[in-house]
Design a protein around this motif. Structure first.
Motif, PDB file in Angstrom:
ATOM      1  N   ASP A  21       0.826  -1.209   0.000  1.00 42.15           N
ATOM      2  CA  ASP A  21       0.000   0.000   0.000  1.00 42.15           C
ATOM      3  C   ASP A  21       0.860   1.258   0.000  1.00 42.15           C
ATOM      4  O   ASP A  21       0.511   2.261  -0.642  1.00 42.15           O
ATOM      5  N   SER A 256      -5.307  -4.804   1.712  1.00 41.48           N
ATOM      6  CA  SER A 256      -4.938  -3.398   1.467  1.00 41.48           C
ATOM      7  C   SER A 256      -5.167  -2.576   2.732  1.00 41.48           C
ATOM      8  O   SER A 256      -6.005  -1.668   2.772  1.00 41.48           O
ATOM      9  N   SER A 260      -7.495   0.739   2.701  1.00 41.39           N
ATOM     10  CA  SER A 260      -8.835   0.555   3.261  1.00 41.39           C
ATOM     11  C   SER A 260      -9.050   1.457   4.464  1.00 41.39           C
ATOM     12  O   SER A 260     -10.154   1.970   4.680  1.00 41.39           O
ATOM     13  N   ASP A 263      -9.760   4.820   3.325  1.00 46.81           N
ATOM     14  CA  ASP A 263     -11.052   4.841   2.632  1.00 46.81           C
ATOM     15  C   ASP A 263     -12.233   4.670   3.587  1.00 46.81           C
ATOM     16  O   ASP A 263     -13.363   4.499   3.163  1.00 46.81           O
ATOM     17  N   GLY A 265     -12.106   2.523   6.638  1.00 45.07           N
ATOM     18  CA  GLY A 265     -12.035   1.390   7.542  1.00 45.07           C
ATOM     19  C   GLY A 265     -11.410   1.765   8.877  1.00 45.07           C
ATOM     20  O   GLY A 265     -10.735   2.785   9.007  1.00 45.07           O
TER      21      GLY A 265
END
Length: 286
Positions: A21, A256, A260, A263, A265
């Motif tokens: 990542d 990921s 994540s 985004d 998470g």
């Protein structure tokens, strides 16, 4: 926006997904600083050498390592190995990574705590001979120079401890190191660990706290943080107080994990939670 990633050192954490990542973020033009822990590696090395690791509890209830001279030598060895492995892993992903300790360029600098207050058998005591320190300064210029030249810094303890004018390597917490760096760079901080985030019920993953935006949210977060998670929330508070824009506590083993987390998470702690908490405290004191 700069992103500071703290990769945990727990035995259950696999850094491979995080490194991939980081490579993806760098390829997209993001500036990334990686900070690593490694307490598990230190304990494993001490065990191989026949030395029993020692943990002590402070009067505030925080459990931390007591770092004597022998443990400090092992600490430097273990963290140096981990740093090199992470740098090599990023290089394999096409990232031009540079390894640093907190001693390099006085990246992390502050007074050595030669004695610590501990609680033993219910009694408060002073333990001397400790090799740990409190971060008071971060060399942001060094990090910004590296980032500006296209390098990805990979940093970890030890820090540069001031011992009556002499600089010596001393232990410091990796989460709080990442927090200090994120605050200095006004960055977004992602604390990767071996659980999905902070749970309202520490034994129930379905109670994940997803967002912390208000003072009451912050109070609930502090109430929920037990054991090792308490140290991460302490780091989150220090990062936000220092200037970080947001702190995310997320699962290092997720698919990921960094992408994540960014985004949505994990547990997202916003600066507004502390701002409102400060405003509320000020109102109560008037």
């Amino acid at each position: 926006m700069t992103v500071v990633i703290k990769v945990g050192g727990a035995r259950a954490v696999d850094p491979a997904g995080a490194l991939a990542d980081v490579a993806s973020l760098v390829a997209d033009g993001e500036q990334v600083v990686v900070v690593h822990g490694g307490s598990t590696k230190v304990d494993e090395t001490l065990e191989r050498l026949g030395v029993e690791p020692e943990y002590v509890e402070t009067p505030s209830g925080v459990v931390g390592r007591f770092t004597d001279e022998t443990t400090m030598e092992v600490f430097e060895m273990a963290f140096g190995h981990l740093n090199t492995q992470l740098v090599a892993g990023l290089q394999s992903e096409g990232v031009d990574a540079v390894g640093l300790t907190g001693v390099d360029g006085k990246l992390l600098y502050g007074p050595r705590k030669s004695a610590v207050r501990v609680v033993e058998d219910g009694k408060k005591k002073i333990r001397r001979g400790d090799h740990s320190g409190t971060i008071k300064q971060v060399n942001g210029d060094l990090l910004e120079t590296l980032l500006g030249d296209g390098y990805t810094p990979v940093a970890g303890p030890p820090m540069a401890g001031d011992d009556d004018g002499e600089v010596i390597p001393v232990n410091t917490d990796a989460d709080r190191s990442a927090a200090a760096i994120a605050g200095e760079l006004d960055a977004q901080l992602v604390l990767l660990t071996d659980v999905e985030g902070v749970y309202a019920d520490p034994d129930d993953p379905s109670t994940l706290i997803e967002s912390v935006e208000t003072a009451s949210d912050w109070d609930a977060l502090e109430d929920a943080a037990e054991g090792f998670m308490g140290r991460k929330i302490m780091a989150a508070e220090e990062a936000l107080d220092g200037g970080a824009s947001e702190v995310v506590v997320a699962d290092a083993n997720a698919e990921s994990p960094i992408l994540s987390a960014l985004d949505g998470g994990g547990t997202h702690v916003h600066a507004s939670a502390l701002e409102q908490d400060t405003d509320q405290t000020a109102t109560e004191e008037q």
